[in-house]
Write a protein that holds these residues in place. Structure first.
Motif, mmCIF file in Angstrom:
data_model
loop_
_atom_site.group_PDB
_atom_site.id
_atom_site.type_symbol
_atom_site.label_atom_id
_atom_site.label_comp_id
_atom_site.label_asym_id
_atom_site.label_seq_id
_atom_site.Cartn_x
_atom_site.Cartn_y
_atom_site.Cartn_z
ATOM 1 N N LYS A 72 25.855 70.559 47.889
ATOM 2 C CA LYS A 72 25.466 71.909 48.308
ATOM 3 C C LYS A 72 24.828 71.923 49.694
ATOM 4 N N ASN A 73 24.406 70.777 50.174
ATOM 5 C CA ASN A 73 23.770 70.681 51.485
ATOM 6 C C ASN A 73 24.646 69.805 52.383
ATOM 7 N N ARG A 74 25.637 70.437 53.008
ATOM 8 C CA ARG A 74 26.619 69.685 53.780
ATOM 9 C C ARG A 74 26.041 69.085 55.056
ATOM 10 N N LYS A 75 25.089 69.757 55.665
ATOM 11 C CA LYS A 75 24.490 69.215 56.888
ATOM 12 C C LYS A 75 23.746 67.910 56.594
ATOM 13 N N LEU A 76 23.015 67.878 55.493
ATOM 14 C CA LEU A 76 22.328 66.655 55.090
ATOM 15 C C LEU A 76 23.332 65.566 54.720
ATOM 16 N N GLN A 77 24.433 65.959 54.099
ATOM 17 C CA GLN A 77 25.478 64.991 53.769
ATOM 18 C C GLN A 77 26.033 64.329 55.029
ATOM 19 N N MET A 78 26.289 65.128 56.058
ATOM 20 C CA MET A 78 26.823 64.564 57.300
ATOM 21 C C MET A 78 25.823 63.617 57.950
ATOM 22 N N THR A 79 24.551 63.984 57.933
ATOM 23 C CA THR A 79 23.520 63.117 58.507
ATOM 24 C C THR A 79 23.416 61.807 57.734
ATOM 25 N N LEU A 80 23.439 61.895 56.419
ATOM 26 C CA LEU A 80 23.346 60.683 55.608
ATOM 27 C C LEU A 80 24.588 59.805 55.743
ATOM 28 N N CYS A 81 25.733 60.399 56.040
ATOM 29 C CA CYS A 81 26.932 59.592 56.298
ATOM 30 C C CYS A 81 26.762 58.771 57.576
ATOM 31 N N HIS A 82 26.093 59.350 58.575
ATOM 32 C CA HIS A 82 25.796 58.572 59.788
ATOM 33 C C HIS A 82 24.856 57.415 59.468
ATOM 34 N N TYR A 83 23.844 57.685 58.661
ATOM 35 C CA TYR A 83 22.929 56.613 58.261
ATOM 36 C C TYR A 83 23.655 55.538 57.456
ATOM 37 N N LEU A 84 24.591 55.960 56.641
ATOM 38 C CA LEU A 84 25.375 55.014 55.849
ATOM 39 C C LEU A 84 26.190 54.094 56.759
ATOM 40 N N THR A 85 26.745 54.661 57.815
ATOM 41 C CA THR A 85 27.487 53.853 58.788
ATOM 42 C C THR A 85 26.563 52.849 59.468
ATOM 43 N N GLY A 86 25.389 53.301 59.873
ATOM 44 C CA GLY A 86 24.433 52.398 60.511
ATOM 45 C C GLY A 86 23.964 51.292 59.587
ATOM 46 N N MET A 87 23.730 51.640 58.327
ATOM 47 C CA MET A 87 23.300 50.617 57.371
ATOM 48 C C MET A 87 24.398 49.579 57.140
ATOM 49 N N ASN A 88 25.648 50.008 57.151
ATOM 50 C CA ASN A 88 26.741 49.049 56.991
ATOM 51 C C ASN A 88 26.869 48.139 58.207
ATOM 52 N N LEU A 89 26.613 48.666 59.395
ATOM 53 C CA LEU A 89 26.618 47.811 60.589
ATOM 54 C C LEU A 89 25.504 46.769 60.516
ATOM 55 N N ILE A 90 24.338 47.192 60.066
ATOM 56 C CA ILE A 90 23.225 46.253 59.902
ATOM 57 C C ILE A 90 23.559 45.225 58.825
ATOM 58 N N LEU A 91 24.224 45.665 57.758
ATOM 59 C CA LEU A 91 24.610 44.750 56.681
ATOM 60 C C LEU A 91 25.565 43.670 57.187
ATOM 61 N N ILE A 92 26.514 44.057 58.016
ATOM 62 C CA ILE A 92 27.450 43.073 58.571
ATOM 63 C C ILE A 92 26.697 42.021 59.378
ATOM 64 N N SER A 93 25.778 42.479 60.222
ATOM 65 C CA SER A 93 25.044 41.521 61.055
ATOM 66 C C SER A 93 24.132 40.630 60.211
ATOM 67 N N LEU A 94 23.504 41.186 59.181
ATOM 68 C CA LEU A 94 22.651 40.368 58.312
ATOM 69 C C LEU A 94 23.469 39.350 57.521
ATOM 70 N N MET A 95 24.632 39.761 57.049
ATOM 71 C CA MET A 95 25.485 38.824 56.320
ATOM 72 C C MET A 95 25.924 37.676 57.228
ATOM 73 N N TYR A 96 26.309 38.019 58.438
ATOM 74 C CA TYR A 96 26.772 36.991 59.368
ATOM 75 C C TYR A 96 25.630 36.059 59.766
ATOM 76 N N TYR A 97 24.496 36.644 60.135
ATOM 77 C CA TYR A 97 23.379 35.821 60.586
ATOM 78 C C TYR A 97 22.790 34.998 59.441
ATOM 79 N N GLY A 98 22.721 35.574 58.258
ATOM 80 C CA GLY A 98 22.221 34.832 57.102
ATOM 81 C C GLY A 98 23.136 33.691 56.712
ATOM 82 N N ALA A 99 24.433 33.895 56.868
ATOM 83 C CA ALA A 99 25.382 32.834 56.540
ATOM 84 C C ALA A 99 25.362 31.731 57.594
#
Length: 143
Positions: A72-99
């Motif tokens: 019901k709150n599409r603007k918040l959904q779009m913002t959280l999708c951006h955060y989701l993208t950023g968190m996945n980028l951080i996850l990739i770097s953490l996985m690589y650096y941790g490995a």
């Protein structure tokens, strides 16, 4: 809620992130007779970077489901999708650096690309959420 394509994208993100917990994304050949598998599991994290990546992976999975139920709150959904993208980028770097912190010859496996797939899916979900928002705004303007 599930009638829209962005809901399917967000559900797939949540499922893929959950699968990353159970499958090893890399194995290291330490000696000829010893192979060490790396998973994003909180209990068996080998170093602090993989522990942070494990927690972040759980946050990504829960965040995708949260975005799914905020229809019901599409603007918040779009913002959280951006955060989701950023968190996945951080996850990739953490996985690589941790490995990289673990000794041995690294061999990456197919689950290592799950965060990349999640980035693509979250941007597609954001696109379709924006498309729905524009459609609602144009319908309101006609009235």
């Amino acid at each position: 809620m599930i009638q829209r394509i962005q809901s399917l994208y967000l559900l797939i993100i949540s499922i893929l992130s959950s699968l990353l917990i159970f499958f090893s994304f890399q194995y290291n050949i330490i000696e000829m007779s010893h192979i060490e598998h790396l998973r994003l599991n909180i209990i068996s994290a080998q170093n602090k970077y993989l522990l942070i990546a494990s927690v972040l992976n759980l946050v990504i999975s829960v965040d995708a489901l949260t975005i799914l139920f905020l229809y019901k709150n599409r603007k918040l959904q779009m913002t959280l999708c951006h955060y989701l993208t950023g968190m996945n980028l951080i996850l990739i770097s953490l996985m690589y650096y941790g490995a990289k912190q673990i000794n041995g010859i690294p061999v990456y496996q197919l689950p290592f690309i799950i965060p990349i797939i999640n980035i693509i899916l979250s941007q597609l979900a954001r696109y379709y959420i924006k498309k729905d928002d524009d459609l609602i705004k144009s319908a309101d303007r006609i009235r």
